[in-house]
Design a protein around this motif. Structure first.
Motif, PDB file in Angstrom:
ATOM      1  N   SER A   1       0.850  -1.176   0.000  1.00 54.46           N
ATOM      2  CA  SER A   1       0.000   0.000   0.000  1.00 54.46           C
ATOM      3  C   SER A   1       0.891   1.233   0.000  1.00 54.46           C
ATOM      4  CB  SER A   1      -0.948  -0.011   1.206  1.00 54.46           C
ATOM      5  OG  SER A   1      -1.872   1.043   1.117  1.00 54.46           O
ATOM      6  N   GLY A   2       0.326   2.381   0.313  1.00 54.09           N
ATOM      7  CA  GLY A   2       1.093   3.616   0.324  1.00 54.09           C
ATOM      8  C   GLY A   2       0.197   4.797   0.601  1.00 54.09           C
ATOM      9  N   ASP A   3       0.715   5.995   0.324  1.00 51.86           N
ATOM     10  CA  ASP A   3      -0.066   7.208   0.560  1.00 51.86           C
ATOM     11  C   ASP A   3      -0.970   7.506  -0.631  1.00 51.86           C
ATOM     12  OD1 ASP A   3       1.404   9.594  -1.163  1.00 51.86           O
ATOM     13  OD2 ASP A   3       2.704   7.900  -0.638  1.00 51.86           O
ATOM     14  N   LEU A   4      -1.877   8.465  -0.453  1.00 47.09           N
ATOM     15  CA  LEU A   4      -2.838   8.802  -1.503  1.00 47.09           C
ATOM     16  C   LEU A   4      -2.187   9.471  -2.699  1.00 47.09           C
ATOM     17  CD1 LEU A   4      -5.842  10.138   0.625  1.00 47.09           C
ATOM     18  CD2 LEU A   4      -5.665   7.956  -0.557  1.00 47.09           C
ATOM     19  N   PHE A   5      -1.013  10.100  -2.501  1.00 49.29           N
ATOM     20  CA  PHE A   5      -0.368  10.840  -3.582  1.00 49.29           C
ATOM     21  C   PHE A   5       0.639   9.996  -4.361  1.00 49.29           C
ATOM     22  CE2 PHE A   5      -1.433  13.788  -0.121  1.00 49.29           C
ATOM     23  CZ  PHE A   5      -2.343  14.606  -0.771  1.00 49.29           C
ATOM     24  N   GLY A   6       0.897   8.794  -3.894  1.00 49.31           N
ATOM     25  CA  GLY A   6       1.812   7.914  -4.603  1.00 49.31           C
ATOM     26  C   GLY A   6       3.276   8.209  -4.383  1.00 49.31           C
ATOM     27  N   PHE A   7       3.607   8.967  -3.323  1.00 52.40           N
ATOM     28  CA  PHE A   7       5.002   9.276  -3.053  1.00 52.40           C
ATOM     29  C   PHE A   7       5.749   8.089  -2.431  1.00 52.40           C
ATOM     30  CE2 PHE A   7       3.776  13.958  -2.806  1.00 52.40           C
ATOM     31  CZ  PHE A   7       4.378  14.263  -4.016  1.00 52.40           C
ATOM     32  N   PHE A   8       5.069   7.329  -1.578  1.00 49.82           N
ATOM     33  CA  PHE A   8       5.738   6.272  -0.824  1.00 49.82           C
ATOM     34  C   PHE A   8       4.982   4.955  -0.971  1.00 49.82           C
ATOM     35  CE2 PHE A   8       6.532  10.310   1.336  1.00 49.82           C
ATOM     36  CZ  PHE A   8       7.923  10.333   1.386  1.00 49.82           C
ATOM     37  N   GLU A   9       5.698   3.884  -0.703  1.00 52.69           N
ATOM     38  CA  GLU A   9       5.113   2.540  -0.711  1.00 52.69           C
ATOM     39  C   GLU A   9       5.515   1.806   0.554  1.00 52.69           C
ATOM     40  OE1 GLU A   9       6.321   0.427  -4.159  1.00 52.69           O
ATOM     41  OE2 GLU A   9       4.893   1.440  -5.501  1.00 52.69           O
ATOM     42  N   SER A  10       4.611   0.955   1.041  1.00 51.15           N
ATOM     43  CA  SER A  10       4.925   0.119   2.195  1.00 51.15           C
ATOM     44  C   SER A  10       4.536  -1.321   1.886  1.00 51.15           C
ATOM     45  CB  SER A  10       4.187   0.615   3.452  1.00 51.15           C
ATOM     46  OG  SER A  10       2.792   0.638   3.231  1.00 51.15           O
ATOM     47  N   HIS A  11       5.227  -2.253   2.523  1.00 57.11           N
ATOM     48  CA  HIS A  11       5.023  -3.679   2.282  1.00 57.11           C
ATOM     49  C   HIS A  11       4.840  -4.380   3.626  1.00 57.11           C
ATOM     50  CE1 HIS A  11       6.555  -3.132  -1.865  1.00 57.11           C
ATOM     51  NE2 HIS A  11       7.342  -2.252  -1.283  1.00 57.11           N
ATOM     52  N   LYS A  12       3.997  -5.400   3.622  1.00 55.08           N
ATOM     53  CA  LYS A  12       3.764  -6.166   4.849  1.00 55.08           C
ATOM     54  C   LYS A  12       3.609  -7.639   4.482  1.00 55.08           C
ATOM     55  CE  LYS A  12       0.611  -6.548   8.815  1.00 55.08           C
ATOM     56  NZ  LYS A  12      -0.613  -5.995   9.453  1.00 55.08           N
ATOM     57  N   PRO A  13       4.547  -8.488   4.911  1.00 49.08           N
ATOM     58  CA  PRO A  13       4.404  -9.928   4.641  1.00 49.08           C
ATOM     59  C   PRO A  13       3.371 -10.566   5.561  1.00 49.08           C
ATOM     60  CG  PRO A  13       6.379  -9.537   5.925  1.00 49.08           C
ATOM     61  CD  PRO A  13       5.789  -8.191   5.632  1.00 49.08           C
ATOM     62  N   VAL A  14       2.677 -11.555   5.054  1.00 50.75           N
ATOM     63  CA  VAL A  14       1.740 -12.357   5.852  1.00 50.75           C
ATOM     64  C   VAL A  14       2.309 -13.767   5.866  1.00 50.75           C
ATOM     65  CG1 VAL A  14      -0.632 -13.139   6.146  1.00 50.75           C
ATOM     66  CG2 VAL A  14      -0.172 -10.912   5.083  1.00 50.75           C
ATOM     67  N   GLU A  15       3.021 -14.104   6.939  1.00 49.64           N
ATOM     68  CA  GLU A  15       3.772 -15.356   6.969  1.00 49.64           C
ATOM     69  C   GLU A  15       2.885 -16.586   7.107  1.00 49.64           C
ATOM     70  OE1 GLU A  15       6.767 -15.506   6.219  1.00 49.64           O
ATOM     71  OE2 GLU A  15       7.310 -13.391   6.343  1.00 49.64           O
ATOM     72  N   ARG A  16       1.670 -16.420   7.612  1.00 50.77           N
ATOM     73  CA  ARG A  16       0.808 -17.578   7.839  1.00 50.77           C
ATOM     74  C   ARG A  16       0.466 -18.266   6.524  1.00 50.77           C
ATOM     75  NH1 ARG A  16      -4.625 -18.254   7.475  1.00 50.77           N
ATOM     76  NH2 ARG A  16      -5.580 -19.917   8.710  1.00 50.77           N
ATOM     77  N   SER A  17       0.605 -19.586   6.513  1.00 51.49           N
ATOM     78  CA  SER A  17       0.291 -20.388   5.336  1.00 51.49           C
ATOM     79  C   SER A  17      -0.809 -21.384   5.670  1.00 51.49           C
ATOM     80  CB  SER A  17       1.529 -21.131   4.827  1.00 51.49           C
ATOM     81  OG  SER A  17       2.532 -20.222   4.418  1.00 51.49           O
ATOM     82  N   ASP A  18      -1.548 -21.774   4.652  1.00 47.49           N
ATOM     83  CA  ASP A  18      -2.541 -22.832   4.788  1.00 47.49           C
ATOM     84  C   ASP A  18      -2.104 -24.009   3.928  1.00 47.49           C
ATOM     85  OD1 ASP A  18      -5.002 -21.754   6.376  1.00 47.49           O
ATOM     86  OD2 ASP A  18      -4.425 -20.112   5.056  1.00 47.49           O
ATOM     87  N   TYR A  19      -2.754 -25.145   4.134  1.00 47.20           N
ATOM     88  CA  TYR A  19      -2.345 -26.354   3.436  1.00 47.20           C
ATOM     89  C   TYR A  19      -3.560 -27.068   2.867  1.00 47.20           C
ATOM     90  CZ  TYR A  19       2.076 -25.503   5.760  1.00 47.20           C
ATOM     91  OH  TYR A  19       3.239 -24.918   6.186  1.00 47.20           O
ATOM     92  N   LEU A  20      -3.360 -27.654   1.704  1.00 47.49           N
ATOM     93  CA  LEU A  20      -4.391 -28.451   1.059  1.00 47.49           C
ATOM     94  C   LEU A  20      -3.846 -29.858   0.865  1.00 47.49           C
ATOM     95  CD1 LEU A  20      -7.212 -28.433  -0.315  1.00 47.49           C
ATOM     96  CD2 LEU A  20      -6.011 -28.041  -2.477  1.00 47.49           C
ATOM     97  N   LEU A  21      -4.524 -30.826   1.466  1.00 44.66           N
ATOM     98  CA  LEU A  21      -4.140 -32.229   1.312  1.00 44.66           C
ATOM     99  C   LEU A  21      -5.048 -32.855   0.259  1.00 44.66           C
ATOM    100  CD1 LEU A  21      -2.401 -34.629   2.477  1.00 44.66           C
ATOM    101  CD2 LEU A  21      -4.406 -35.180   3.849  1.00 44.66           C
ATOM    102  N   VAL A  22      -4.437 -33.398  -0.789  1.00 45.98           N
ATOM    103  CA  VAL A  22      -5.200 -34.015  -1.869  1.00 45.98           C
ATOM    104  C   VAL A  22      -4.979 -35.521  -1.804  1.00 45.98           C
ATOM    105  CG1 VAL A  22      -5.613 -34.102  -4.353  1.00 45.98           C
ATOM    106  CG2 VAL A  22      -4.903 -31.949  -3.276  1.00 45.98           C
TER     107      VAL A  22
END
Length: 411
Positions: A151-172
């Protein structure tokens, strides 16, 4: 990096405007520079706060499915603060083996993966959801995630990042096919006989303790319980019969490890094992599993003691779903060593795409020791001759026909 440099240039330009305005005595220029810095400062603060209290959630309705079976995945983001987000990008990593219907996909930098992308805006305290149908096209245990938010500010000057480390799993789970469709006759598919079932104590299935009685063998005395209860105690076991089935699953599909493996033949083996396990459970047999393959997160042969518990089929299917393609070692010596722990008189269903001379010797030895032997062969060449009393099901033609019709095979 380019955006950061460009934003830094703008800030330097505002500072230069202020200096030039002061030198030239131009209040308008000074005002423009100050307004620019104010906007830059507000943008910086807005950017720092943009991903604060923004929560990402991923839910899979049924994390265990069969091949080609759909389940639902819901992705949601929630903004828990009074500051809106003019833009929000969410990128989530999906394995290639998992199909996501009607999603915007892109190539991932990770091998054997793709990414699902979402671009949106969020008002204060707003939640947005996306719902998808997902499908596992191959058996296995698949990791979904991690995700990343930008995401970032409304004017597009800056950007920010946030990792979401949680993972899910699908067993087939592996494919399960009715035995007649595999070419195994419905009548006596495992060589069962009606009547004359031999009942005996199965030492692999303890059930409790009782007082010692004259004639009880010393090997079943529980010395710890005897010391605790101050009287001689012996272990008791659940009775077992000839309808105990041990699935002996041979993972090797080539004579030598360095030759690699055949994905097609491996899936034939796994499908056959899963189908026999399903049949044996329907017949209320006690079913166990022994394999020289290893599951994910393990480095030892796979072994499940026989049980008639209703949950046993699920446990076996989960084990088969996660089995890795390369064997931990030849099956023959491992089977010979571990067979001493199999219940006496149990039926061993050997499922293989290749049968070496050593393996045939072990099969003959087990037959001589009183085990019933059924061999399900799925290899590419003719199977070897079986010892007397060993039932053979050669399923090559059935799998070849299913593969030609695109009804079976790795994808």
């Amino acid at each position: 990096m380019f955006n950061k440099v460009w934003h830094d240039i703008w800030i330097v330009m505002f500072v230069v405007l202020i200096i030039v305005g002061i030198i030239a005595g131009q209040s308008l220029v000074i005002g423009l520079g100050v307004m620019g810095l104010i906007v830059a400062g507000v943008s910086w603060v807005w950017n720092r706060l943009s991903l604060e209290e923004v929560h990402y959630e991923r839910k899979i309705e049924r994390p265990r499915v069969f091949i080609d079976e759909d389940t639902h995945m819901t992705i949601s983001v929630l903004n828990r603060k009074p500051l809106p987000l003019g833009k929000l990008s969410v990128v989530d990593e999906i394995p290639d083996e998992v199909e996501v219907k009607d999603a915007r996909m892109a190539v991932s930098s990770s091998p054997n993966a793709k990414i699902i992308m979402h671009n949106t805006s969020l008002a204060w305290y707003e939640r947005i959801r996306w719902e998808y149908k997902i499908r596992g096209n191959r058996r296995g245990f698949f990791k979904i995630g991690p995700a990343r938010m930008e995401s970032g500010d409304l004017f597009g000057f800056f950007e920010s990042h946030k990792p979401v480390e949680r993972s899910d799993y699908l067993l087939v789970y592996p494919r399960v096919v009715p035995l007649p469709e595999l070419g195994i006759p419905a009548v006596r598919p495992l060589g069962e006989t009606r009547g004359g079932i031999r009942i005996f104590q199965d030492e692999s299935r303890p059930s409790g303790l009782r007082e010692y009685e004259v004639g009880d063998p010393l090997k079943i005395v529980d010395w710890k319980a005897t010391a605790r209860m101050q009287s001689l105690q012996v272990r008791t076991f659940e009775p077992s019969s000839a309808f105990t089935v041990i699935l002996v699953v041979l993972v090797e599909t080539s004579e030598r490890t360095w030759q690699g493996y055949s994905p097609v033949n491996l899936e034939r083996v796994i499908t056959s094992a899963a189908s026999v396990a399903s049949y044996a459970t329907e017949q209320q047999y006690s079913v166990g599993l022994f394999s020289n393959g290893t599951p994910i997160l393990a480095d030892r042969p796979m072994r499940l003691n026989p049980s008639s518990n209703p949950d046993q089929l699920t446990i076996i299917l989960e084990a088969l779903a996660t089995i890795r393609p390369l064997a931990i070692g030849p099956m023959a010596p491992q089977l010979e060593q571990n067979s001493r722990q199999f219940p006496l008189g149990s039926t061993l269903v050997v499922i293989a795409a290749i049968l070496t001379q050593d393996m045939m010797s072990v099969i003959a030895d087990l037959r001589a020791k009183g085990h019933r032997l059924v061999v399900i062969y799925v290899g590419d060449t003719d199977p070897p001759d079986m010892p007397e009393g060993v039932l053979l099901h050669d399923l090559r033609r059935y799998f070849e026909n299913m593969e030609l019709a695109s009804e079976f095979g790795p994808r």
